[in-house]
Structures are given as structure tokens and as C-alpha cells.
Design a protein around this motif. Structure first.
Motif, mmCIF file in Angstrom:
data_model
loop_
_atom_site.group_PDB
_atom_site.id
_atom_site.type_symbol
_atom_site.label_atom_id
_atom_site.label_comp_id
_atom_site.label_asym_id
_atom_site.label_seq_id
_atom_site.Cartn_x
_atom_site.Cartn_y
_atom_site.Cartn_z
ATOM 1 N N GLY A 77 -65.960 57.497 125.514
ATOM 2 C CA GLY A 77 -64.733 57.743 124.721
ATOM 3 C C GLY A 77 -64.195 56.536 124.297
ATOM 4 N N PHE A 78 -64.458 55.537 124.735
ATOM 5 C CA PHE A 78 -63.518 54.194 123.862
ATOM 6 C C PHE A 78 -63.954 54.058 122.616
ATOM 7 C CE2 PHE A 78 -64.710 53.602 128.412
ATOM 8 C CZ PHE A 78 -63.472 53.279 128.969
ATOM 9 N N VAL A 79 -62.869 53.206 121.915
ATOM 10 C CA VAL A 79 -62.729 52.954 120.509
ATOM 11 C C VAL A 79 -63.058 51.411 120.602
ATOM 12 C CG1 VAL A 79 -61.986 52.858 118.429
ATOM 13 C CG2 VAL A 79 -61.583 54.728 119.568
ATOM 14 N N LEU A 80 -64.162 51.039 120.325
ATOM 15 C CA LEU A 80 -64.534 49.684 120.439
ATOM 16 C C LEU A 80 -64.997 48.926 118.950
ATOM 17 C CD1 LEU A 80 -66.971 50.072 123.497
ATOM 18 C CD2 LEU A 80 -64.472 49.358 123.414
ATOM 19 N N MET A 81 -64.897 47.424 119.097
ATOM 20 C CA MET A 81 -65.383 46.817 117.944
ATOM 21 C C MET A 81 -66.819 45.992 118.104
ATOM 22 S SD MET A 81 -63.182 46.605 115.314
ATOM 23 C CE MET A 81 -63.761 45.180 114.669
ATOM 24 N N ASP A 82 -67.494 45.951 117.120
ATOM 25 C CA ASP A 82 -68.647 45.223 117.220
ATOM 26 C C ASP A 82 -68.427 43.697 116.186
ATOM 27 O OD1 ASP A 82 -71.159 43.873 117.145
ATOM 28 O OD2 ASP A 82 -72.186 45.713 116.981
ATOM 29 N N TYR A 83 -68.087 42.727 116.827
ATOM 30 C CA TYR A 83 -67.743 41.568 116.051
ATOM 31 C C TYR A 83 -68.881 41.210 115.283
ATOM 32 C CZ TYR A 83 -63.752 40.753 119.095
ATOM 33 O OH TYR A 83 -62.436 40.777 119.652
ATOM 34 N N ASN A 84 -70.168 41.417 115.745
ATOM 35 C CA ASN A 84 -71.380 40.845 114.680
ATOM 36 C C ASN A 84 -71.362 41.986 113.350
ATOM 37 O OD1 ASN A 84 -72.337 39.431 116.974
ATOM 38 N ND2 ASN A 84 -73.045 41.229 117.804
ATOM 39 N N LYS A 85 -70.715 42.977 113.447
ATOM 40 C CA LYS A 85 -70.782 43.801 112.021
ATOM 41 C C LYS A 85 -69.625 43.640 111.200
ATOM 42 C CE LYS A 85 -74.121 47.266 114.209
ATOM 43 N NZ LYS A 85 -74.179 48.720 114.403
ATOM 44 N N CYS A 86 -68.470 43.320 111.920
ATOM 45 C CA CYS A 86 -67.351 43.336 111.490
ATOM 46 C C CYS A 86 -67.066 42.126 110.076
ATOM 47 C CB CYS A 86 -66.100 42.967 112.305
ATOM 48 S SG CYS A 86 -64.402 42.767 111.537
ATOM 49 N N ILE A 87 -66.571 42.540 108.911
ATOM 50 C CA ILE A 87 -66.689 41.617 107.887
ATOM 51 C C ILE A 87 -64.989 41.137 107.501
ATOM 52 C CG2 ILE A 87 -68.893 42.424 106.688
ATOM 53 C CD1 ILE A 87 -67.112 44.454 104.859
ATOM 54 N N GLY A 88 -64.286 41.678 108.325
ATOM 55 C CA GLY A 88 -63.063 41.384 108.268
ATOM 56 C C GLY A 88 -62.183 42.081 106.790
ATOM 57 N N CYS A 89 -62.706 43.085 106.557
ATOM 58 C CA CYS A 89 -61.920 43.953 105.359
ATOM 59 C C CYS A 89 -60.621 44.560 105.645
ATOM 60 C CB CYS A 89 -63.167 45.008 104.878
ATOM 61 S SG CYS A 89 -62.999 46.339 105.980
ATOM 62 N N LYS A 90 -60.346 44.693 106.931
ATOM 63 C CA LYS A 90 -59.067 45.003 107.290
ATOM 64 C C LYS A 90 -58.606 46.429 107.042
ATOM 65 C CE LYS A 90 -57.058 40.504 106.681
ATOM 66 N NZ LYS A 90 -56.018 39.852 105.873
ATOM 67 N N TYR A 91 -59.722 47.360 106.493
ATOM 68 C CA TYR A 91 -59.757 48.682 106.245
ATOM 69 C C TYR A 91 -58.997 49.440 107.560
ATOM 70 C CZ TYR A 91 -62.306 48.643 101.681
ATOM 71 O OH TYR A 91 -62.431 48.550 100.624
ATOM 72 N N CYS A 92 -59.465 49.074 108.577
ATOM 73 C CA CYS A 92 -59.236 49.714 109.927
ATOM 74 C C CYS A 92 -57.679 49.476 110.329
ATOM 75 C CB CYS A 92 -60.046 49.319 111.199
ATOM 76 S SG CYS A 92 -60.033 47.558 111.307
ATOM 77 N N GLN A 93 -57.316 48.358 109.837
ATOM 78 C CA GLN A 93 -55.792 48.024 110.145
ATOM 79 C C GLN A 93 -54.703 48.985 109.246
ATOM 80 O OE1 GLN A 93 -55.898 43.438 109.540
ATOM 81 N NE2 GLN A 93 -54.445 43.595 111.245
ATOM 82 N N VAL A 94 -55.230 49.186 108.024
ATOM 83 C CA VAL A 94 -54.623 49.737 107.090
ATOM 84 C C VAL A 94 -54.740 51.501 107.567
ATOM 85 C CG1 VAL A 94 -54.485 50.922 104.826
ATOM 86 C CG2 VAL A 94 -55.027 48.477 105.199
ATOM 87 N N ALA A 95 -55.704 51.960 108.204
ATOM 88 C CA ALA A 95 -56.006 53.432 108.644
ATOM 89 C C ALA A 95 -55.312 53.706 109.897
ATOM 90 C CB ALA A 95 -57.344 53.754 108.674
ATOM 91 N N CYS A 96 -55.027 52.645 110.475
ATOM 92 C CA CYS A 96 -54.599 52.868 111.936
ATOM 93 C C CYS A 96 -53.118 53.175 111.780
ATOM 94 C CB CYS A 96 -54.708 51.595 112.963
ATOM 95 S SG CYS A 96 -53.957 51.902 114.572
ATOM 96 N N PRO A 97 -52.528 54.475 112.454
ATOM 97 C CA PRO A 97 -51.268 54.809 112.346
ATOM 98 C C PRO A 97 -50.418 54.127 113.292
ATOM 99 C CG PRO A 97 -52.425 56.651 113.010
ATOM 100 C CD PRO A 97 -53.643 55.608 112.892
ATOM 101 N N TYR A 98 -50.977 53.503 114.152
ATOM 102 C CA TYR A 98 -50.050 52.817 115.324
ATOM 103 C C TYR A 98 -50.011 51.264 115.250
ATOM 104 C CZ TYR A 98 -51.640 57.391 116.952
ATOM 105 O OH TYR A 98 -51.605 58.705 116.823
ATOM 106 N N GLY A 99 -50.481 50.529 114.220
ATOM 107 C CA GLY A 99 -50.541 49.294 114.107
ATOM 108 C C GLY A 99 -51.028 48.442 115.271
ATOM 109 N N VAL A 100 -52.140 48.753 115.697
ATOM 110 C CA VAL A 100 -52.475 47.950 116.952
ATOM 111 C C VAL A 100 -53.869 47.247 116.729
ATOM 112 C CG1 VAL A 100 -51.500 49.504 118.670
ATOM 113 C CG2 VAL A 100 -53.616 50.287 117.620
ATOM 114 N N ARG A 101 -54.232 46.655 115.547
ATOM 115 C CA ARG A 101 -55.198 46.020 115.134
ATOM 116 C C ARG A 101 -54.827 44.665 114.723
ATOM 117 N NH1 ARG A 101 -60.319 47.987 114.372
ATOM 118 N NH2 ARG A 101 -60.794 49.952 115.540
ATOM 119 N N PHE A 102 -55.501 43.618 115.168
ATOM 120 C CA PHE A 102 -55.192 42.155 114.772
ATOM 121 C C PHE A 102 -56.367 41.438 114.029
ATOM 122 C CE2 PHE A 102 -53.041 43.666 118.425
ATOM 123 C CZ PHE A 102 -51.731 43.296 118.450
#
Length: 249
Positions: A77-102
Motif C-alpha cells: 500500500g505504499f505510494v512510490l515513485m519510479d525515477y526512470n519514468k518521471c518526466i518532472g511535469c509536477k502534476y503530482c505536486q499540484v494534485a497533492c493536497p498535503y504539499g509533500v512532494r519535492f
């Protein structure tokens, strides 16, 4: 994860331990402690609020990721990141209501920029001399490359190796302490707990029931897997908006 706000002293040991365990850049605090003011003059109190990634059951960051770089681990149930697939679009930063992405490719949060002191020759953010051996880019573990978003992993590299069927990961149990998330293991006032909500006998289940554990911004529908305890008083758990409005530092 369960965090007892009545016990937490705001010492930020969790922040420091996480930074060392996960090779974070200064200011890139996966385990952040937010400080804010409560009340009006002359009765103003300095308050604090620990805020890790919530590892939501229904994470909005996953649904908006165009490359599926952010994903839910099917086993734990962990929420994880795959650095090999990330394109740095920051959509996840905008969507996260907790401000916990960097996203740290921009100006360093803390000056001087330590990346210039310990530069990496492998296309990564930096190469600190104290870095740990754990490295799994497919799960966002280790020093991230340029152009990607990072986040707390709940110390997946430790927790995932714990014996199967364990109800709670507690640093006071010698045979389990190496599997406890860094922020939980170093918490001096014992304000953090980590365990399995699917096991009724787990300490986290008992704490949530006995002290009426609540989840931050539960109205978003993300269903966070981090619960806060405050004597059953939900009013003691501030919203991110109220902290910003009251002078968060």
C-alpha cells in the motif's frame, strides 16, 4: 503511521533522521515539522505539526501522473515513485493536497548549494560522502537523478524486509528495530508508531480507536494512511490552510 500530537515536542529528530537515512538535500524535508502561531496577541502560542507523505489509499498524485511514475505498491500500500519514468511535469505536486512532494532542480532551498560541494558524476543531484547503500530508482529510493520529483517512501527499503505477519514495527523490540522507519525509530518522546491496520491487535489500531485518531484533510477523499492523535479533539489537528493563514514559518 500514527502520530500523537499530545506527545510530539517538535524537536525535528524525525526530520534529521529521514534526511540522513534517505540522503536528502538541505531543505528537502520528507519528514517536515511545520511551525505556526495559534491565538491572538497577547495570548499567542507557537505550535508545531509533523507532516510526512500520507501514502493515501486513494492518492490523487497517482491518478494525475501521465507516465505512471507515481504508483501504488500492490503489496504494502505504499505510494512510490519510479525515477526512470518521471518526466518532472509536477502534476503530482499540484494534485497533492498535503504539499509533500519535492522538485529540487531549481534554486536550492538552503544556501550555499551543497550540490556544488559534493557533485555527482552519475547524473544525479549530488554525491554526499555519507550516503547509504540503498538504491532502487524504480521505487524512488536513493539519490534521485535530475528532472524528477521525490517524496517520502515510509522507508520502504527497511519496512519491506520486515518479517511477514508482524502487527507493529517497534524499535523497542530488538529483532524488529532495523525494519522501523527512521522517523519512528528516533522519536525521543515516542510520538510515532508504525504498524498494520489490517491486524485488529496492532498497537496502531488500538491507538486510533482509544484516542479517536483523525486524518488530515480527509474531505479530499484521498484516505490518508497517517493518523493523528490529540486526545480525541479533532479541532487540535489544523488544516494546511489554517496553518498558512496563521503565520506558518
Amino acid at each position: 503511521m500514527v502520530i500523537d500530537l499530545d506527545t510530539c515536542t517538535g524537536c525535528q529528530a524525525c526530520t534529521t533522521a529521514c534526511a540522513m537515512e534517505n540522503n536528502r538535500l538541505p531543505g528537502e524535508n520528507w519528514q517536515d515539522v511545520l511551525f505556526y502561531h495559534e491565538g491572538t496577541y497577547p495570548n499567542v502560542k507557537l505550535m508545531w505539526f509533523p507532516r510526512p507523505c500520507m501514502h493515501c489509499e486513494n492518492p490523487s498524485c497517482v491518478s494525475v501522473c501521465p507516465t505512471k511514475a507515481t504508483y501504488k505498491d500492490p503489496d504494502g500500500g505504499f505510494v512510490l515513485m519510479d525515477y526512470n519514468k518521471c518526466i518532472g511535469c509536477k502534476y503530482c505536486q499540484v494534485a497533492c493536497p498535503y504539499g509533500v512532494r519535492f522538485y529540487v532542480d531549481e534554486k536550492a532551498v538552503v544556501q550555499p548549494d551543497i550540490r556544488g560541494v559534493f557533485p555527482s558524476e552519475a547524473g544525479r543531484q549530488w554525491d554526499p560522502p555519507y550516503k547509504g547503500p540503498q538504491d532502487d530508482p524504480s521505487r524512488g529510493i536513493g539519490i534521485q537523478p535530475h528532472g524528477v520529483v521525490s517524496k517520502c517512501t515510509f522507508c520502504y527499503h527497511k519496512v519491506s524486509k520486515a518479517p511477514k505477519g508482524v502487527a507493529d514495527l517497534d524499535e523497542d523490540i530488538p529483532e524488529l528495530k532495523e525494519y522501523v522507519p527512521a522517523c519512528v525509530r528516533v522519536c525521543a518522546p515516542k510520538a510515532r508508531f508504525f504498524g498494520d491496520l489490517d491486524q485488529p491487535q496492532s498497537m496502531v489500531n488500538k491507538l486510533i480507536a482509544d484516542k479517536r485518531g483523525v486524518r488530515l484533510k480527509d474531505e479530499t477523499g484521498n484516505k490518508p494512511q497517517v493518523y493523528y492523535l490529540s486526545g480525541g479533539a479533532t479541532a487540535s489537528v489544523p488544516s494546511l490552510r489554517s496553518m498558512n493563514d496563521s503565520g506558518q514559518s
